[in-house]
Write a protein that holds these residues in place. Sequence first.
Motif, PDB file in Angstrom:
ATOM      1  N   GLN A  91      -6.338  -3.515  -3.646  1.00 38.29           N
ATOM      2  CA  GLN A  91      -7.490  -2.842  -3.207  1.00 38.29           C
ATOM      3  C   GLN A  91      -8.904  -3.502  -3.312  1.00 38.29           C
ATOM      4  O   GLN A  91      -9.882  -3.286  -2.792  1.00 38.29           O
ATOM      5  N   LYS A 125      -6.564  -1.181   1.441  1.00 38.40           N
ATOM      6  CA  LYS A 125      -6.744   0.167   0.783  1.00 38.40           C
ATOM      7  C   LYS A 125      -6.009   1.201   1.382  1.00 38.40           C
ATOM      8  O   LYS A 125      -6.267   2.426   1.247  1.00 38.40           O
ATOM      9  N   GLY A 150       0.764  -1.261  -0.043  1.00 42.07           N
ATOM     10  CA  GLY A 150      -0.006   0.078   0.012  1.00 42.07           C
ATOM     11  C   GLY A 150       0.786   1.231   0.090  1.00 42.07           C
ATOM     12  O   GLY A 150       0.458   2.298   0.002  1.00 42.07           O
TER      13      GLY A 150
END
Length: 332
Positions: free
Chosen positions: A280, A290, A266
Amino acid sequence: MRQQKDVSPPSTPQERPQNSLQAQFVTITEEEAGQRIDNYLLRVCKGVPKSHVYRILRSGEVRVNKGRIDQLYRLVAGDMVRIPPIRIAEKAENSHVPAAEFSVIFEDAHLLVIDKPAGVAVHGGSGVSFGVIEQLRAARPEAKFLELVHRLDRDTSGLLLLAKKRSALTSLHEQMRDGHTDKRYLTMVAGDWKNARQHVKLALHKYSTADGERRVAVQADGQPSHTVFTLLKKFKDYALLEAELKTGRTHQIRVHTSASGFPILGDDKYGDFALNKALQKATDERGALKRMFLHAYQITFTHPESGKIMTLKAPLAPECERFLLSLGKPVN
Protein backbone atom coordinates in the motif's frame (compact mmCIF):
# COMPACT_ATOMS: atom_id res chain seq x y z
CA MET A 1 -47.61 -7.34 -15.86
CA ARG A 2 -51.37 -6.87 -16.22
CA GLN A 3 -53.63 -6.18 -13.29
CA GLN A 4 -56.01 -8.91 -12.15
CA LYS A 5 -58.95 -8.14 -9.86
CA ASP A 6 -58.63 -5.07 -7.63
CA VAL A 7 -54.93 -5.03 -6.78
CA SER A 8 -51.84 -3.39 -8.28
CA PRO A 9 -49.07 -5.85 -9.13
CA PRO A 10 -45.47 -4.77 -9.65
CA SER A 11 -45.12 -3.31 -13.13
CA THR A 12 -41.66 -4.73 -13.75
CA PRO A 13 -39.52 -7.53 -12.26
CA GLN A 14 -37.34 -4.85 -10.64
CA GLU A 15 -40.18 -3.35 -8.55
CA ARG A 16 -41.30 -4.81 -5.24
CA PRO A 17 -44.82 -5.09 -3.84
CA GLN A 18 -45.77 -2.34 -1.39
CA ASN A 19 -46.79 -3.19 2.17
CA SER A 20 -50.29 -4.56 1.74
CA LEU A 21 -52.80 -6.81 3.41
CA GLN A 22 -54.16 -7.86 0.02
CA ALA A 23 -52.98 -10.68 -2.17
CA GLN A 24 -51.65 -9.70 -5.58
CA PHE A 25 -52.45 -11.47 -8.82
CA VAL A 26 -49.96 -10.99 -11.63
CA THR A 27 -49.83 -12.38 -15.14
CA ILE A 28 -46.44 -13.57 -16.39
CA THR A 29 -45.18 -11.93 -19.57
CA GLU A 30 -43.04 -13.45 -22.33
CA GLU A 31 -39.97 -11.73 -20.87
CA GLU A 32 -40.55 -13.25 -17.43
CA ALA A 33 -41.32 -16.77 -18.66
CA GLY A 34 -38.78 -19.53 -18.17
CA GLN A 35 -37.55 -18.61 -14.70
CA ARG A 36 -38.19 -20.58 -11.54
CA ILE A 37 -40.97 -19.33 -9.28
CA ASP A 38 -38.58 -18.90 -6.31
CA ASN A 39 -36.19 -16.74 -8.32
CA TYR A 40 -39.10 -14.70 -9.67
CA LEU A 41 -40.44 -14.03 -6.17
CA LEU A 42 -37.01 -13.09 -4.85
CA ARG A 43 -36.81 -10.47 -7.61
CA VAL A 44 -40.25 -8.94 -7.27
CA CYS A 45 -40.32 -9.07 -3.46
CA LYS A 46 -37.26 -6.91 -2.88
CA GLY A 47 -36.68 -6.33 0.82
CA VAL A 48 -38.44 -9.53 1.86
CA PRO A 49 -36.11 -12.02 3.62
CA LYS A 50 -35.30 -15.06 1.50
CA SER A 51 -36.44 -17.35 4.30
CA HIS A 52 -39.91 -15.76 4.20
CA VAL A 53 -40.18 -16.19 0.43
CA TYR A 54 -39.44 -19.92 0.76
CA ARG A 55 -41.86 -20.22 3.68
CA ILE A 56 -44.80 -18.89 1.66
CA LEU A 57 -43.83 -21.24 -1.17
CA ARG A 58 -43.75 -24.28 1.15
CA SER A 59 -47.03 -23.33 2.80
CA GLY A 60 -48.89 -23.15 -0.51
CA GLU A 61 -49.77 -19.47 -0.13
CA VAL A 62 -48.24 -18.81 -3.54
CA ARG A 63 -50.48 -20.21 -6.28
CA VAL A 64 -50.06 -20.46 -10.05
CA ASN A 65 -53.28 -20.68 -12.04
CA LYS A 66 -55.06 -21.34 -8.71
CA GLY A 67 -52.98 -24.45 -8.03
CA ARG A 68 -50.14 -25.22 -5.62
CA ILE A 69 -46.62 -25.45 -7.01
CA ASP A 70 -43.17 -26.13 -5.55
CA GLN A 71 -40.13 -23.84 -5.69
CA LEU A 72 -38.77 -25.57 -8.81
CA TYR A 73 -41.78 -24.72 -10.98
CA ARG A 74 -40.80 -22.78 -14.13
CA LEU A 75 -43.12 -19.99 -15.13
CA VAL A 76 -44.90 -19.95 -18.49
CA ALA A 77 -46.15 -16.87 -20.31
CA GLY A 78 -49.77 -16.28 -19.31
CA ASP A 79 -49.45 -17.95 -15.89
CA MET A 80 -51.42 -16.12 -13.21
CA VAL A 81 -49.43 -15.98 -9.98
CA ARG A 82 -51.03 -15.27 -6.61
CA ILE A 83 -48.61 -13.49 -4.27
CA PRO A 84 -49.93 -13.51 -0.69
CA PRO A 85 -49.97 -10.42 1.55
CA ILE A 86 -46.37 -9.53 2.40
CA ARG A 87 -45.23 -6.88 4.84
CA ILE A 88 -41.86 -5.42 3.91
CA ALA A 89 -39.63 -3.83 6.51
CA GLU A 90 -39.90 -0.03 6.48
CA LYS A 91 -36.13 0.21 6.18
CA ALA A 92 -36.27 -1.67 2.91
CA GLU A 93 -39.15 0.51 1.69
CA ASN A 94 -37.29 3.72 2.43
CA SER A 95 -33.84 2.68 1.28
CA HIS A 96 -32.40 4.85 -1.48
CA VAL A 97 -30.24 3.46 -4.27
CA PRO A 98 -28.19 6.13 -6.04
CA ALA A 99 -28.45 5.85 -9.81
CA ALA A 100 -25.14 5.19 -11.56
CA GLU A 101 -23.87 4.25 -15.00
CA PHE A 102 -20.59 2.45 -15.64
CA SER A 103 -18.14 2.36 -18.53
CA VAL A 104 -19.95 0.55 -21.36
CA ILE A 105 -17.94 -1.91 -23.46
CA PHE A 106 -20.87 -3.11 -25.54
CA GLU A 107 -24.63 -2.55 -25.64
CA ASP A 108 -27.52 -3.48 -27.88
CA ALA A 109 -31.17 -4.46 -27.40
CA HIS A 110 -30.19 -7.78 -25.81
CA LEU A 111 -27.01 -7.17 -23.84
CA LEU A 112 -25.19 -4.63 -21.72
CA VAL A 113 -21.50 -5.25 -21.01
CA ILE A 114 -19.74 -2.90 -18.61
CA ASP A 115 -16.26 -2.46 -17.17
CA LYS A 116 -16.90 -2.76 -13.42
CA PRO A 117 -14.49 -0.88 -11.16
CA ALA A 118 -12.91 -2.58 -8.16
CA GLY A 119 -14.56 -1.96 -4.80
CA VAL A 120 -18.12 -2.06 -6.14
CA ALA A 121 -20.33 -5.06 -5.39
CA VAL A 122 -22.35 -6.49 -8.28
CA HIS A 123 -25.51 -6.69 -6.13
CA GLY A 124 -26.73 -5.87 -2.64
CA GLY A 125 -26.51 -8.34 0.25
CA SER A 126 -24.00 -9.53 2.87
CA GLY A 127 -23.74 -6.10 4.45
CA VAL A 128 -23.91 -4.20 1.15
CA SER A 129 -27.17 -2.31 0.66
CA PHE A 130 -26.85 -2.02 -3.13
CA GLY A 131 -24.54 -2.88 -5.99
CA VAL A 132 -24.06 -2.45 -9.74
CA ILE A 133 -27.38 -4.03 -10.71
CA GLU A 134 -29.45 -1.90 -8.33
CA GLN A 135 -27.64 1.28 -9.40
CA LEU A 136 -28.12 0.53 -13.09
CA ARG A 137 -31.82 -0.17 -12.56
CA ALA A 138 -32.14 3.14 -10.74
CA ALA A 139 -30.37 4.90 -13.63
CA ARG A 140 -32.57 3.16 -16.21
CA PRO A 141 -36.13 3.20 -14.81
CA GLU A 142 -37.49 2.60 -18.30
CA ALA A 143 -35.69 -0.76 -18.59
CA LYS A 144 -38.27 -3.55 -18.57
CA PHE A 145 -35.67 -6.21 -17.84
CA LEU A 146 -32.11 -6.02 -16.56
CA GLU A 147 -30.38 -8.95 -14.87
CA LEU A 148 -26.84 -10.06 -14.08
CA VAL A 149 -25.60 -12.85 -16.33
CA HIS A 150 -22.75 -13.71 -13.95
CA ARG A 151 -20.91 -12.19 -11.01
CA LEU A 152 -17.54 -10.69 -10.16
CA ASP A 153 -16.08 -10.38 -6.68
CA ARG A 154 -16.42 -6.91 -5.20
CA ASP A 155 -12.65 -6.31 -5.39
CA THR A 156 -12.31 -7.65 -8.95
CA SER A 157 -12.58 -5.19 -11.85
CA GLY A 158 -13.45 -5.80 -15.46
CA LEU A 159 -16.07 -7.24 -17.79
CA LEU A 160 -19.54 -7.82 -16.38
CA LEU A 161 -22.38 -9.06 -18.58
CA LEU A 162 -26.02 -8.08 -18.04
CA ALA A 163 -29.03 -9.28 -20.00
CA LYS A 164 -31.71 -6.88 -21.24
CA LYS A 165 -34.05 -9.70 -22.30
CA ARG A 166 -35.04 -12.96 -20.60
CA SER A 167 -34.10 -14.89 -23.77
CA ALA A 168 -30.57 -13.44 -23.67
CA LEU A 169 -30.17 -14.38 -20.00
CA THR A 170 -31.29 -17.96 -20.67
CA SER A 171 -28.99 -18.31 -23.69
CA LEU A 172 -25.90 -16.99 -21.89
CA HIS A 173 -26.57 -19.12 -18.81
CA GLU A 174 -26.76 -22.20 -21.06
CA GLN A 175 -23.48 -21.25 -22.76
CA MET A 176 -21.73 -20.85 -19.42
CA ARG A 177 -23.16 -24.07 -18.02
CA ASP A 178 -22.09 -26.01 -21.14
CA GLY A 179 -18.58 -24.52 -21.15
CA HIS A 180 -19.08 -22.53 -24.35
CA THR A 181 -17.87 -19.20 -22.97
CA ASP A 182 -14.22 -18.25 -22.60
CA LYS A 183 -13.40 -16.01 -19.61
CA ARG A 184 -9.89 -14.67 -19.08
CA TYR A 185 -8.44 -12.59 -16.28
CA LEU A 186 -5.20 -10.72 -15.66
CA THR A 187 -3.67 -11.17 -12.23
CA MET A 188 -0.36 -10.52 -10.51
CA VAL A 189 0.92 -12.97 -7.94
CA ALA A 190 3.80 -12.98 -5.48
CA GLY A 191 6.59 -15.52 -5.88
CA ASP A 192 8.89 -17.11 -8.43
CA TRP A 193 6.45 -18.50 -10.99
CA LYS A 194 8.25 -21.00 -13.22
CA ASN A 195 5.93 -22.54 -15.81
CA ALA A 196 4.95 -20.83 -19.06
CA ARG A 197 1.59 -22.62 -18.90
CA GLN A 198 0.17 -24.40 -15.88
CA HIS A 199 -3.08 -26.25 -15.23
CA VAL A 200 -4.44 -26.12 -11.69
CA LYS A 201 -7.15 -28.65 -10.86
CA LEU A 202 -8.13 -28.40 -7.20
CA ALA A 203 -11.62 -29.21 -5.91
CA LEU A 204 -13.21 -26.31 -4.01
CA HIS A 205 -15.61 -26.28 -1.07
CA LYS A 206 -17.70 -23.25 -0.08
CA TYR A 207 -18.41 -22.42 3.55
CA SER A 208 -19.28 -19.42 5.73
CA THR A 209 -17.20 -17.90 8.51
CA ALA A 210 -18.62 -17.20 11.97
CA ASP A 211 -19.53 -13.67 10.88
CA GLY A 212 -21.31 -14.90 7.75
CA GLU A 213 -18.65 -14.17 5.11
CA ARG A 214 -18.27 -16.53 2.15
CA ARG A 215 -15.03 -18.49 1.99
CA VAL A 216 -13.69 -21.26 -0.22
CA ALA A 217 -11.19 -23.96 0.67
CA VAL A 218 -9.44 -26.72 -1.28
CA GLN A 219 -11.17 -29.94 -0.27
CA ALA A 220 -11.07 -33.38 -1.88
CA ASP A 221 -14.86 -33.77 -1.93
CA GLY A 222 -15.47 -30.22 -3.18
CA GLN A 223 -16.60 -29.13 -6.63
CA PRO A 224 -14.20 -29.95 -9.49
CA SER A 225 -12.38 -26.76 -10.51
CA HIS A 226 -9.93 -26.05 -13.31
CA THR A 227 -7.90 -22.93 -14.14
CA VAL A 228 -5.23 -22.59 -16.82
CA PHE A 229 -2.52 -20.03 -16.03
CA THR A 230 -0.22 -18.53 -18.68
CA LEU A 231 2.87 -16.56 -17.67
CA LEU A 232 2.84 -13.17 -19.40
CA LYS A 233 5.58 -11.24 -17.59
CA LYS A 234 7.97 -12.19 -14.83
CA PHE A 235 9.51 -9.71 -12.40
CA LYS A 236 11.94 -10.11 -9.52
CA ASP A 237 9.28 -10.81 -6.89
CA TYR A 238 6.05 -11.03 -8.89
CA ALA A 239 4.51 -12.57 -12.00
CA LEU A 240 1.78 -11.27 -14.31
CA LEU A 241 -0.49 -14.14 -15.35
CA GLU A 242 -3.43 -14.74 -17.60
CA ALA A 243 -6.01 -16.97 -15.87
CA GLU A 244 -8.38 -18.90 -18.13
CA LEU A 245 -11.42 -20.28 -16.33
CA LYS A 246 -12.45 -23.78 -17.35
CA THR A 247 -14.99 -23.84 -14.51
CA GLY A 248 -16.61 -20.90 -12.77
CA ARG A 249 -16.45 -21.53 -9.02
CA THR A 250 -16.64 -18.86 -6.33
CA HIS A 251 -13.18 -17.29 -5.69
CA GLN A 252 -11.67 -19.94 -8.00
CA ILE A 253 -8.65 -18.00 -9.29
CA ARG A 254 -7.87 -16.56 -5.86
CA VAL A 255 -7.89 -19.95 -4.13
CA HIS A 256 -6.06 -21.77 -6.93
CA THR A 257 -3.17 -19.30 -6.89
CA SER A 258 -3.01 -19.14 -3.09
CA ALA A 259 -3.13 -22.93 -2.67
CA SER A 260 -0.33 -23.22 -5.24
CA GLY A 261 1.89 -20.90 -3.17
CA PHE A 262 1.41 -17.76 -5.26
CA PRO A 263 -1.08 -15.40 -3.56
CA ILE A 264 -2.65 -12.62 -5.60
CA LEU A 265 -1.33 -9.18 -4.66
CA GLY A 266 -3.84 -7.29 -2.54
CA ASP A 267 -6.13 -10.27 -1.89
CA ASP A 268 -7.58 -9.66 1.58
CA LYS A 269 -9.13 -13.12 1.93
CA TYR A 270 -6.55 -15.61 0.65
CA GLY A 271 -3.45 -13.47 0.13
CA ASP A 272 -0.30 -12.58 2.03
CA PHE A 273 -1.64 -10.02 4.50
CA ALA A 274 1.78 -8.65 5.51
CA LEU A 275 2.75 -8.19 1.87
CA ASN A 276 -0.60 -6.53 1.09
CA LYS A 277 0.03 -3.97 3.84
CA ALA A 278 3.54 -3.27 2.55
CA LEU A 279 2.27 -2.85 -1.02
CA GLN A 280 0.00 0.00 0.00
CA LYS A 281 3.05 2.28 0.25
CA ALA A 282 5.32 3.02 -2.68
CA THR A 283 9.06 2.27 -2.49
CA ASP A 284 12.07 3.12 -4.65
CA GLU A 285 11.49 -0.13 -6.59
CA ARG A 286 7.76 0.05 -7.22
CA GLY A 287 4.57 2.06 -6.91
CA ALA A 288 1.78 1.50 -4.42
CA LEU A 289 -1.02 -1.04 -4.88
CA LYS A 290 -4.14 -0.50 -2.77
CA ARG A 291 -6.47 -3.08 -4.32
CA MET A 292 -6.50 -6.72 -5.41
CA PHE A 293 -4.71 -7.23 -8.72
CA LEU A 294 -7.40 -9.26 -10.48
CA HIS A 295 -9.10 -7.98 -13.64
CA ALA A 296 -11.60 -9.69 -15.97
CA TYR A 297 -10.14 -8.49 -19.24
CA GLN A 298 -11.62 -10.74 -21.94
CA ILE A 299 -14.73 -12.83 -22.62
CA THR A 300 -15.84 -14.76 -25.70
CA PHE A 301 -19.41 -15.93 -26.20
CA THR A 302 -22.10 -16.38 -28.86
CA HIS A 303 -24.50 -13.48 -29.21
CA PRO A 304 -27.90 -14.82 -28.09
CA GLU A 305 -29.79 -13.26 -31.01
CA SER A 306 -27.43 -13.06 -34.00
CA GLY A 307 -25.41 -16.20 -33.26
CA LYS A 308 -22.22 -14.25 -33.92
CA ILE A 309 -19.10 -15.16 -31.92
CA MET A 310 -18.13 -12.11 -29.88
CA THR A 311 -14.86 -11.39 -28.07
CA LEU A 312 -14.93 -8.35 -25.80
CA LYS A 313 -12.01 -6.83 -23.91
CA ALA A 314 -11.61 -4.34 -21.08
CA PRO A 315 -8.23 -2.64 -20.66
CA LEU A 316 -6.35 -3.30 -17.43
CA ALA A 317 -7.69 -1.04 -14.66
CA PRO A 318 -5.61 2.17 -14.38
CA GLU A 319 -4.44 1.50 -10.81
CA CYS A 320 -3.18 -1.95 -11.82
CA GLU A 321 -1.59 -0.59 -14.99
CA ARG A 322 0.29 2.05 -12.98
CA PHE A 323 1.62 -0.57 -10.57
CA LEU A 324 2.68 -2.83 -13.46
CA LEU A 325 4.54 0.00 -15.17
CA SER A 326 6.27 0.96 -11.91
CA LEU A 327 7.96 -2.45 -11.80
CA GLY A 328 10.05 -1.60 -14.87
CA LYS A 329 11.27 -4.18 -17.36
CA PRO A 330 10.34 -7.83 -16.75
CA VAL A 331 13.14 -10.34 -16.18
CA ASN A 332 11.84 -12.86 -18.75
